[in-house]
Scaffold this active site. Structure first.
Site: not given
Ligand code: FES
Length: 144
Positions: A104, A35
């Protein structure tokens, strides 16, 4: 069922150990390949014990909650005990995370490892390199 447990919400709304440590003994910074979020961990280490730990993140709520919980679990532990804490244990302590947010929690584990490696490197301490893969990523995730 709610998407996030009460414990996750608590650590997200009132994260523990946020900030930085001046003259930290070890600093770890990692990015989540999935992400692009970033996590930074600061460690104060005395006599092999993690005396203090702080984190800063540009990450989502799950990353904040995971990091907050991870710092609570690691504070006061030996380096070896801290290295043994997995993202799965952190997620369990949070009462779970939605499947699509499990990645995450890896950010916290990676950042802790990276900070300990930094401490070892700065102090010329020998260590088992296999404990610190360059990129833990999905392969290092203990959820699967
Ligand atoms: Fe990036 Fe959770 S969406 S760490």
């Amino acid at each position: 069922m709610a998407l996030y447990t009460e414990t996750v919400m608590d650590h997200f709304m009132n994260p523990r150990n946020v900030g930085s440590i001046e003259n930290a003994d070890g600093i770890g910074e990692v990015g989540n390949a999935k992400c692009g979020d970033i996590m930074k961990i600061y460690l104060k280490i005395e006599d092999n014990i993690i005396k203090d730990i702080k984190f800063e993140t540009f990450g989502c709520g799950s990353a904040i909650a995971s990091s907050s919980m991870a710092t609570e679990m690691i504070k006061g532990k030996t380096i070896e005990e801290a290295l043994a804490v997995t993202n799965k244990q952190v997620v369990d302590a949070l009462g779970g995370l939605p499947v699509h947010k499990l990645h995450c929690s890896v950010l916290a584990e990676e950042a802790v490892k990276s900070a300990i490696k930094d401490y070892y490197d700065k102090n010329g301490i020998e260590y088992d390199k296999s404990l610190f893969p360059d990129d833990i990523g999905c392969e290092g995730c203990h959820m699967v």
